[in-house]
Design an enzyme around this catalytic site. Structure first.
Site, PDB file in Angstrom:
ATOM      1  N   TYR A  55     -10.323 -53.516  11.491  1.00  0.00           N
ATOM      2  CA  TYR A  55     -11.734 -53.145  11.568  1.00  0.00           C
ATOM      3  C   TYR A  55     -12.062 -52.512  12.919  1.00  0.00           C
ATOM      4  CZ  TYR A  55     -12.870 -55.340   7.134  1.00  0.00           C
ATOM      5  OH  TYR A  55     -12.936 -55.642   5.785  1.00  0.00           O
ATOM      6  N   GLU A  83     -12.847 -62.161   3.532  1.00  0.00           N
ATOM      7  CA  GLU A  83     -11.410 -61.933   3.352  1.00  0.00           C
ATOM      8  C   GLU A  83     -10.593 -63.093   3.906  1.00  0.00           C
ATOM      9  OE1 GLU A  83     -11.104 -58.060   5.160  1.00  0.00           O
ATOM     10  OE2 GLU A  83     -12.538 -57.300   3.684  1.00  0.00           O
TER      11      GLU A  83
END
Length: 395
Positions: A98, A140
């Site tokens: 990310y 996640e």
């Protein structure tokens, strides 16, 4: 929740950012893959990149999340986040990635919008990004824990125990662990990712629903050959090369279009290869002797193109309150209706929860008809194969 300082900035700049998102995401992916070519080679779907669908899906998800932050500041768009997180987990995405995405996405925003990206604007949209990213990272992380794997470590080598030709362009593959241990539990409706090594050295990944009920020592996936390159490079490779005794790299099961517990009535509606998660749901319902009212709808081109047609009939017949409605574009003497599925013609039980899977035009049509019949939007769930281009519309 956005900070008080960020709210008016995001609200004021949303039209400009939203209007430029397609160009921003195009530049983002260009920058990302130039810096990290291994991501295009081994993680991202090259077919979706070539078609531009992944770019549109990313733009839609960013816009939808920003709108949700402004219009519903006390709520998170959990349905949208869940669909994205399950797909990310099936690819083995890690939290560190990310930061890489952030670097290249914000560089692309500055390239496209130029001087309009003041420090205040950059800070406000940075909040939007990290609110979404951190929410996804949290989901996640839970998914990895539930699957019993370390972050991103979702892959396991599996052997093809059996291959069966279901239709001229559809084959099923029964998968087992190479060490003989039973396959992991999954929820009916979930999918796995399959990674294959292609002739050019790429290791491309595609998702395939588990098309038989859980509770067996082996898994089954059903793969329809997709035309074109690179869109169909994985399905074509599997059709052309994968045989019993070969091995494949397969992920843990993920996906949030799953059969709910309880006794509420169900509508399972699919088109084409979208029937695969429904087969797992129906297999579970049949094996547990479920008395639930279950309305099953399926649409296909012809009876011969309908993969697992006899199995679908058998599973519905095993349900005390199961009914099957078939539509084929060319039904022949099958007894099915002609044309596209029309749920407005069906007698649906009160309080029905709908599960849809198939091409996007099918999903749009069926969902619209169900809403028109008074089915609550919250009671309509879907799985679309490929990038979710519906995210930008708030579904």
């Amino acid at each position: 929740m956005l900070s008080e300082q960020a709210v008016p900035v995001v609200r004021a700049t949303l039209p400009a950012v939203g209007g430029a998102l397609d160009e921003i995401t195009e530049r983002f992916y260009g920058r990302l893959f130039a810096a990290h070519p291994e991501l295009l080679r081994d993680v991202f779907n090259r077919g979706n990149q070539a078609s531009g669908e992944q770019r549109k899906a990313l733009a839609g998800s960013i816009a939808a999340f920003a709108v949700a932050l402004l219009e519903r500041p006390d709520e998170r768009p959990d349905a949208m986040l869940s669909r994205i997180a399950h797909k990310h987990a099936s690819l083995g995405v890690t939290s560190a990635q990310y930061k890489t995405v952030h670097e290249h996405l914000f560089a692309a925003i500055v390239e496209v919008l130029g001087e309009a990206v003041t420090p205040e604007v950059a800070q406000a949209w940075d909040e939007v990004y990290w609110l979404m990213a951190n929410a996804l990272i949290a989901v996640e992380s839970r998914l990895y824990q539930q699957a019993g794997v370390a972050e991103g470590q979702v892959w396991r080598t599996m052997e093809i125990a059996e291959r069966r030709e279901e239709t001229p362009d559809t084959a099923s593959f029964v998968l087992r662990h190479t060490d003989g241990t039973p396959t992991a539990a999954f929820r009916p409706g979930q999918y796995v990712s399959v990674q294959v090594a292609l002739p050019d050295g790429a290791r491309q990944i595609r998702q395939y629903s588990l098309s038989a009920a859980p509770g067996h020592p082996q898994w089954r996936i059903t793969v329809k050959r997709v035309a074109g390159d690179p869109a169909g490079e994985v399905s074509s490779w599997l059709h052309d090369h994968a045989r019993a005794g070969d091995t494949l790299e397969v992920s843990a099961p993920f996906g949030d279009l799953v059969l709910p517990e309880g006794g509420s009535p169900l509508l399972l509606a699919s088109a084409g290869i979208g029937s695969t998660p429904m087969l797992a749901m129906l297999g579970h319902l049949a094996s547990t002797g479920s008395p639930r009212p279950v309305v099953v709808v399926h649409a296909d081109r012809t009876p011969g193109a309908h993969a697992h047609a006899a199995e679908l009939r058998r599973l519905v017949e095993a349900l005390p309150q199961g009914t099957l409605h078939l539509w084929y574009e060319e039904p022949g003497d099958s007894g099915a209706r002609t044309g596209r599925a029309d749920v407005t013609a069906l007698d649906l039980p009160a309080g029905v929860t709908a599960y849809l899977c198939g091409p996007l035009p099918f999903l749009r049509s069926v969902r619209g008809d169900l809403v028109g019949r008074g089915v609550a939007a919250a009671d309509i769930h879907y799985e679309v194969f490929g990038p979710d281009l519906w995210l930008g519309e708030g579904h």
